[in-house]
Write an enzyme that holds these catalytic residues in place. Structure first.
Site, PDB file in Angstrom:
ATOM      1  N   LYS A  65       0.840  -1.206   0.000  1.00 28.30           N
ATOM      2  CA  LYS A  65       0.000   0.000   0.000  1.00 28.30           C
ATOM      3  C   LYS A  65       0.875   1.255   0.000  1.00 28.30           C
ATOM      4  CE  LYS A  65      -4.076  -2.014   0.117  1.00 28.30           C
ATOM      5  NZ  LYS A  65      -5.047  -1.868  -0.984  1.00 28.30           N
ATOM      6  N   GLY A 101       0.740  12.976   4.002  1.00 29.77           N
ATOM      7  CA  GLY A 101       1.143  12.623   5.365  1.00 29.77           C
ATOM      8  C   GLY A 101       2.554  12.072   5.440  1.00 29.77           C
ATOM      9  N   LEU A 136      -6.075   6.693   2.317  1.00 27.24           N
ATOM     10  CA  LEU A 136      -7.304   7.372   1.882  1.00 27.24           C
ATOM     11  C   LEU A 136      -8.536   6.483   2.043  1.00 27.24           C
ATOM     12  CD1 LEU A 136      -5.763   9.069  -1.260  1.00 27.24           C
ATOM     13  CD2 LEU A 136      -6.490  10.227   0.829  1.00 27.24           C
ATOM     14  N   LEU A 138      -1.600   9.705   3.991  1.00 28.45           N
ATOM     15  CA  LEU A 138      -2.791   9.167   4.663  1.00 28.45           C
ATOM     16  C   LEU A 138      -3.384   7.993   3.887  1.00 28.45           C
ATOM     17  CD1 LEU A 138      -5.239   9.586   6.705  1.00 28.45           C
ATOM     18  CD2 LEU A 138      -6.208  11.065   4.947  1.00 28.45           C
ATOM     19  N   GLY A 177      -3.422  17.305   7.998  1.00 30.50           N
ATOM     20  CA  GLY A 177      -3.935  17.102   9.355  1.00 30.50           C
ATOM     21  C   GLY A 177      -2.931  16.464  10.281  1.00 30.50           C
ATOM     22  N   ARG A 237      -7.250  16.147  -3.445  1.00 26.66           N
ATOM     23  CA  ARG A 237      -8.146  15.159  -2.816  1.00 26.66           C
ATOM     24  C   ARG A 237      -9.318  15.829  -2.102  1.00 26.66           C
ATOM     25  NH1 ARG A 237      -5.691  12.042  -5.870  1.00 26.66           N
ATOM     26  NH2 ARG A 237      -3.627  11.321  -5.315  1.00 26.66           N
ATOM     27  N   GLU A 296      -3.180  16.995  -1.014  1.00 27.26           N
ATOM     28  CA  GLU A 296      -4.421  17.214  -0.262  1.00 27.26           C
ATOM     29  C   GLU A 296      -5.400  18.095  -1.031  1.00 27.26           C
ATOM     30  OE1 GLU A 296      -1.429  17.073   1.036  1.00 27.26           O
ATOM     31  OE2 GLU A 296      -1.485  16.076   2.979  1.00 27.26           O
ATOM     32  N   GLU A 303       4.512  15.010   5.952  1.00 24.40           N
ATOM     33  CA  GLU A 303       4.303  15.470   7.332  1.00 24.40           C
ATOM     34  C   GLU A 303       5.160  14.667   8.308  1.00 24.40           C
ATOM     35  OE1 GLU A 303       0.073  17.189   8.001  1.00 24.40           O
ATOM     36  OE2 GLU A 303      -0.231  15.293   6.928  1.00 24.40           O
TER      37      GLU A 303
HETATM   38  C1  1HE Z   1      -3.073   3.747  -1.231  1.00 26.64           C
HETATM   39  C2  1HE Z   1      -2.501   5.012  -1.082  1.00 26.64           C
HETATM   40  C3  1HE Z   1      -3.072   5.892  -0.127  1.00 26.64           C
HETATM   41  C4  1HE Z   1      -1.411   3.970  -2.619  1.00 26.64           C
HETATM   42  N1  1HE Z   1      -4.127   5.452   0.582  1.00 26.64           N
HETATM   43  N2  1HE Z   1      -4.116   3.349  -0.506  1.00 26.64           N
HETATM   44  N3  1HE Z   1      -1.915  10.476  -0.670  1.00 26.64           N
HETATM   45  C5  1HE Z   1      -2.049  10.520  -2.013  1.00 26.64           C
HETATM   46  O1  1HE Z   1      -2.908  11.185  -2.554  1.00 26.64           O
HETATM   47  C6  1HE Z   1      -1.084   9.671  -2.805  1.00 26.64           C
HETATM   48  C7  1HE Z   1      -1.845   8.523  -3.419  1.00 26.64           C
HETATM   49  N4  1HE Z   1      -0.951   7.521  -3.982  1.00 26.64           N
HETATM   50  C8  1HE Z   1      -0.293   7.694  -5.149  1.00 26.64           C
HETATM   51  O2  1HE Z   1      -0.289   8.758  -5.757  1.00 26.64           O
HETATM   52  C9  1HE Z   1       0.443   6.508  -5.702  1.00 26.64           C
HETATM   53  O3  1HE Z   1      -0.072   5.346  -5.067  1.00 26.64           O
HETATM   54  C10 1HE Z   1       1.963   6.534  -5.488  1.00 26.64           C
HETATM   55  C11 1HE Z   1       2.577   7.572  -6.415  1.00 26.64           C
HETATM   56  C12 1HE Z   1       2.349   6.815  -4.047  1.00 26.64           C
HETATM   57  C13 1HE Z   1       2.554   5.137  -5.862  1.00 26.64           C
HETATM   58  O4  1HE Z   1       2.140   4.782  -7.150  1.00 26.64           O
HETATM   59  P1  1HE Z   1       2.297   3.270  -7.613  1.00 26.64           P
HETATM   60  O5  1HE Z   1       1.902   3.210  -9.067  1.00 26.64           O
HETATM   61  O6  1HE Z   1       3.630   2.751  -7.240  1.00 26.64           O
HETATM   62  O7  1HE Z   1       1.242   2.411  -6.724  1.00 26.64           O
HETATM   63  P2  1HE Z   1      -0.350   2.340  -6.870  1.00 26.64           P
HETATM   64  O8  1HE Z   1      -0.691   1.289  -7.878  1.00 26.64           O
HETATM   65  O9  1HE Z   1      -0.955   3.667  -7.049  1.00 26.64           O
HETATM   66  O10 1HE Z   1      -0.769   1.839  -5.413  1.00 26.64           O
HETATM   67  C14 1HE Z   1      -0.520   0.510  -4.968  1.00 26.64           C
HETATM   68  C15 1HE Z   1      -1.572   0.175  -3.954  1.00 26.64           C
HETATM   69  O11 1HE Z   1      -1.444   1.071  -2.831  1.00 26.64           O
HETATM   70  C16 1HE Z   1      -2.992   0.379  -4.475  1.00 26.64           C
HETATM   71  O12 1HE Z   1      -3.822  -0.528  -3.791  1.00 26.64           O
HETATM   72  P3  1HE Z   1      -4.292  -1.920  -4.513  1.00 26.64           P
HETATM   73  O13 1HE Z   1      -5.092  -2.599  -3.450  1.00 26.64           O
HETATM   74  O14 1HE Z   1      -5.069  -1.488  -5.726  1.00 26.64           O
HETATM   75  O15 1HE Z   1      -3.030  -2.645  -4.862  1.00 26.64           O
HETATM   76  C17 1HE Z   1      -3.334   1.780  -4.011  1.00 26.64           C
HETATM   77  O16 1HE Z   1      -4.734   1.989  -3.877  1.00 26.64           O
HETATM   78  C18 1HE Z   1      -2.655   1.785  -2.641  1.00 26.64           C
HETATM   79  N5  1HE Z   1      -2.377   3.129  -2.194  1.00 26.64           N
HETATM   80  N6  1HE Z   1      -1.477   5.133  -1.956  1.00 26.64           N
HETATM   81  C19 1HE Z   1      -4.629   4.215   0.389  1.00 26.64           C
HETATM   82  N7  1HE Z   1      -2.574   7.113   0.103  1.00 26.64           N
HETATM   83  C20 1HE Z   1      -3.393  13.575   8.182  1.00 26.64           C
HETATM   84  S1  1HE Z   1      -3.793  14.320   6.751  1.00 26.64           S
HETATM   85  C21 1HE Z   1      -2.748  13.693   5.530  1.00 26.64           C
HETATM   86  C22 1HE Z   1      -3.402  13.876   4.214  1.00 26.64           C
HETATM   87  C23 1HE Z   1      -2.755  13.125   3.107  1.00 26.64           C
HETATM   88  O17 1HE Z   1      -1.783  12.414   3.286  1.00 26.64           O
HETATM   89  S2  1HE Z   1      -3.435  13.354   1.574  1.00 26.64           S
HETATM   90  C24 1HE Z   1      -2.388  12.517   0.474  1.00 26.64           C
HETATM   91  C25 1HE Z   1      -2.817  11.118   0.255  1.00 26.64           C
END
Ligand code: 1HE
Length: 270
Positions: free
Chosen positions: A36, A120, A77, A75, A151, A146, A143, A123
């Site tokens: 993940k 996060g 998500l 985070l 946070g 999204r 964020e 963070e």
């Molecule tokens: C996730 C998450 C996640 C991956 N929550 N499941 N963060 C984001 O908006 C970043 C979201 N993630 C991405 O942009 C990409 O996943 C990455 C660039 C980090 C990596 O890409 P990649 O191609 O290597 O992997 P993938 O195919 O996107 O993800 C692999 C798996 O991880 C997949 O799940 P699967 O069950 O389909 O295999 C994704 O859904 C899962 N995954 N990132 C949940 N973030 C306290 S406030 C803080 C606020 C925030 O942090 S907002 C930013 C959130």
């Protein structure tokens, strides 16, 4: 895991989302949810908190890194959907407690960054005291895209590293900084070749662990607070902290060692 590190046992060895290992005074904590992309679920945040309030005796410095191709995707998500206002505030406060335990805990923490250091994940990196990135590292705050806000302490910590304007840019436009840009703006202090961040972070942690613990404590706890104070209050806090540090037996020993020619000199590094 490097050959000289051994896996933690007991409570820290029982955590399923972190791999914790030790080598003398250095503790290595690896986010261990690569499938993940090390997304920060509630249990992962709680496990990080558990580590930092239960550091093994004798720990003097720590390194945080991430398993797999990315440091941390931020985070989890999938946990955000259908959270009400009250539980949202409590969730953010839980992150604050965990990341405060990192920043204002017992020992300096070096982050070893690679791949995505986003949301996060940034963070968390910002709660560490020193950040080492390899060339694959990149930084973003998605964020805004999204529909949420930081946070996990990001709004307090990240502007202190890079300023409000740069953080606004990251959040509003979705801009991403690469490793060199991250170095230039102050997100990291070191950039190393791909795959070398953990080794560099561990080397720095070993160096940090040789300092007097009270000096490290002063840097961790007094320095950021003084930066938040007025000049007059900051200077007064500095005087108190300086007097505490220099009156410890360890400081006396180290000062004597220098005066007697037994301590290293400050020399130019290659
Ligand atoms: C996730 C998450 C996640 C991956 N929550 N499941 N963060 C984001 O908006 C970043 C979201 N993630 C991405 O942009 C990409 O996943 C990455 C660039 C980090 C990596 O890409 P990649 O191609 O290597 O992997 P993938 O195919 O996107 O993800 C692999 C798996 O991880 C997949 O799940 P699967 O069950 O389909 O295999 C994704 O859904 C899962 N995954 N990132 C949940 N973030 C306290 S406030 C803080 C606020 C925030 O942090 S907002 C930013 C959130």
């Amino acid at each position: 895991m490097s050959a000289s590190f051994t896996l933690a046992t007991g409570l820290l060895g029982s955590l399923d989302l972190l791999q914790v290992s030790t080598n003398g005074p250095v503790l290595h904590i690896r986010l261990n949810r690569p499938a993940k992309r090390n997304a920060l679920s509630d249990p992962l945040i709680q496990q990080l908190h558990t580590v930092f309030v239960n550091l093994p005796a004798g720990t003097l410095a720590a390194v945080i890194s991430g398993d797999g191709a990315h440091f941390c995707a931020g985070l989890d998500l999938s946990e955000l959907v259908e959270r009400d206002i009250h539980s949202g505030v409590l969730h953010s406060r839980m992150w604050h407690a965990a990341f405060d335990a990192v920043q204002f805990g017992k020992v300096p923490v070096v982050a070893a960054l690679h791949g995505a250091v986003v949301g996060g994940g940034l963070e968390l990196a910002s709660a560490c005291h020193i950040r080492v990135a390899d060339r694959t590292a990149y930084y973003g705050l998605p964020e805004g895209q999204r529909g949420i806000f930081v946070g996990g302490g990001g709004s307090a910590r990240i502007p202190r590293l890079i300023g409000v304007a740069r953080m606004t840019d990251l959040m509003m436009t979705g801009r991403v900084f690469d490793a060199d840009e991250g170095l230039a703006v102050g997100l990291s202090q070191y950039v190393v070749e791909e795959g070398q961040a953990v080794a560099k972070a561990l080397a720095l942690a070993e160096r940090i662990a040789q300092n007097a613990p009270m000096s490290n404590f002063a840097v961790m706890h007094a320095l950021p607070r003084i930066a938040d104070q007025s000049q007059s209050e900051g200077l007064f806090t500095e005087s108190l902290m300086a007097a505490v540090a220099e009156s410890t037996p360890e400081a006396q020993d180290r000062l004597r060692a220098f005066l007697e020619g037994r301590a290293g000199k400050v020399v130019k590094q290659s």
